[in-house]
Design an enzyme around this catalytic site. Structure first.
Site, PDB file in Angstrom:
ATOM      1  CB  CYS A  15      -0.997  -0.010   1.161  1.00 44.13           C
ATOM      2  SG  CYS A  15      -0.315   0.265   2.807  1.00 44.13           S
TER       3      CYS A  15
ATOM      4  CG  ASN B 196       4.402  -1.566   5.126  1.00 48.15           C
ATOM      5  OD1 ASN B 196       5.489  -1.858   5.598  1.00 48.15           O
ATOM      6  ND2 ASN B 196       3.455  -2.465   4.993  1.00 48.15           N
TER       7      ASN B 196
ATOM      8  CB  CYS C 122      -3.744   1.689   6.945  1.00 54.74           C
ATOM      9  SG  CYS C 122      -3.558   3.180   7.923  1.00 54.74           S
ATOM     10  NE  ARG C 123      -4.568   1.391   1.569  1.00 56.68           N
ATOM     11  CZ  ARG C 123      -4.458   2.057   0.438  1.00 56.68           C
ATOM     12  NH1 ARG C 123      -5.388   1.931  -0.495  1.00 56.68           N
ATOM     13  NH2 ARG C 123      -3.430   2.848   0.208  1.00 56.68           N
ATOM     14  CB  SER C 124       0.380  -3.377   2.824  1.00 60.63           C
ATOM     15  OG  SER C 124       1.116  -2.377   3.461  1.00 60.63           O
TER      16      SER C 124
ATOM     17  CG  ASP D 124      -5.201   5.134   2.984  1.00 64.60           C
ATOM     18  OD1 ASP D 124      -5.284   4.693   4.154  1.00 64.60           O
ATOM     19  OD2 ASP D 124      -4.197   5.723   2.558  1.00 64.60           O
TER      20      ASP D 124
END
Length: 151
Positions: free
Chosen positions: A8, A11, A13-15, A122
Site C-alpha cells: 500500500c 505500509n 494501514c492496509r498492507s 485507505d
C-alpha cells in the site's frame, strides 16, 4: 517456498492488515508473506494502532510488523505482489524491469469477482468502522487467494 508481498502507500494501514490476514491462513512452512509501502513516510514504524486493533479483534497479531519501503529487489524475492489500489499499482509498475516483474503485480481485489470496485479504500483518515471495512475486504480476498494457492 512461495513468497507473497502486500503493498500500500505507507505500509501502516492496509498492507499490514493484508499481510497478517493472509499469513494467518497459510502454512508457514510453505508460504512467506510480507508487506511494504510505496512511500517512505513510516519506515521502521509499527502499523497504525487502528490496524493493530482491528486485527487483534479478529485474533491476528500484527504488532511486531515494521514498515518498510518497496524496492527493486522485491521483484526478485516475491512470486506474487498484491497492491491495494491503482496508485500503488502504478508506483510499483514504474519500478518494473521487464514483463516478468509486471506479471507478478495485481490489485488484490481483482481476485474477488463479486465486487465491482477493485481498490481497497485507505482508512487512514477514517474511523474504526473504515478499518473494519478494510479488514473484511482483505479477509474475503485472502480467503480466495488461500483457496487458489492451496488447490
Amino acid at each position: 517456498m512461495t513468497n507473497i508481498l502486500m503493498v500500500c502507500l505507507g505500509n501502516i494501514c492496509r498492507s499490514p492488515l493484508a499481510h497478517g490476514i493472509l499469513e494467518s491462513k497459510l502454512p508457514k512452512e510453505k508460504f512467506y508473506v510480507d508487506s511494504a509501502g510505496t512511500a517512505n513516510y513510516h519506515i521502521g514504524e509499527k502499523p497504525d494502532h487502528r490496524s493493530i486493533e482491528v486485527a487483534k479483534k479478529h485474533g491476528i497479531d500484527i504488532s511486531t510488523q515494521r514498515c518498510r519501503q518497496f524496492n527493486l529487489e522485491d521483484f526478485d524475492k516475491f512470486d506474487y505482489i498484491y497492491v491495494m489500489d491503482q496508485s500503488n499499482f502504478e508506483n510499483v509498475i514504474k519500478l518494473a524491469r521487464n514483463t516478468n516483474d509486471i506479471a507478478k503485480v495485481k490489485l488484490i481485489l481483482e481476485v474477488d469477482d463479486s465486487i465491482k470496485v477493485k481498490h481497497v479504500p485507505d482508512p487512514y483518515h477514517g474511523d474504526r468502522t473504515d478499518f473494519e471495512n478494510v479488514y473484511q475486504l482483505l479477509n474475503n480476498a485472502s480467503n480466495i487467494i488461500t483457496t487458489n494457492l492451496l488447490s
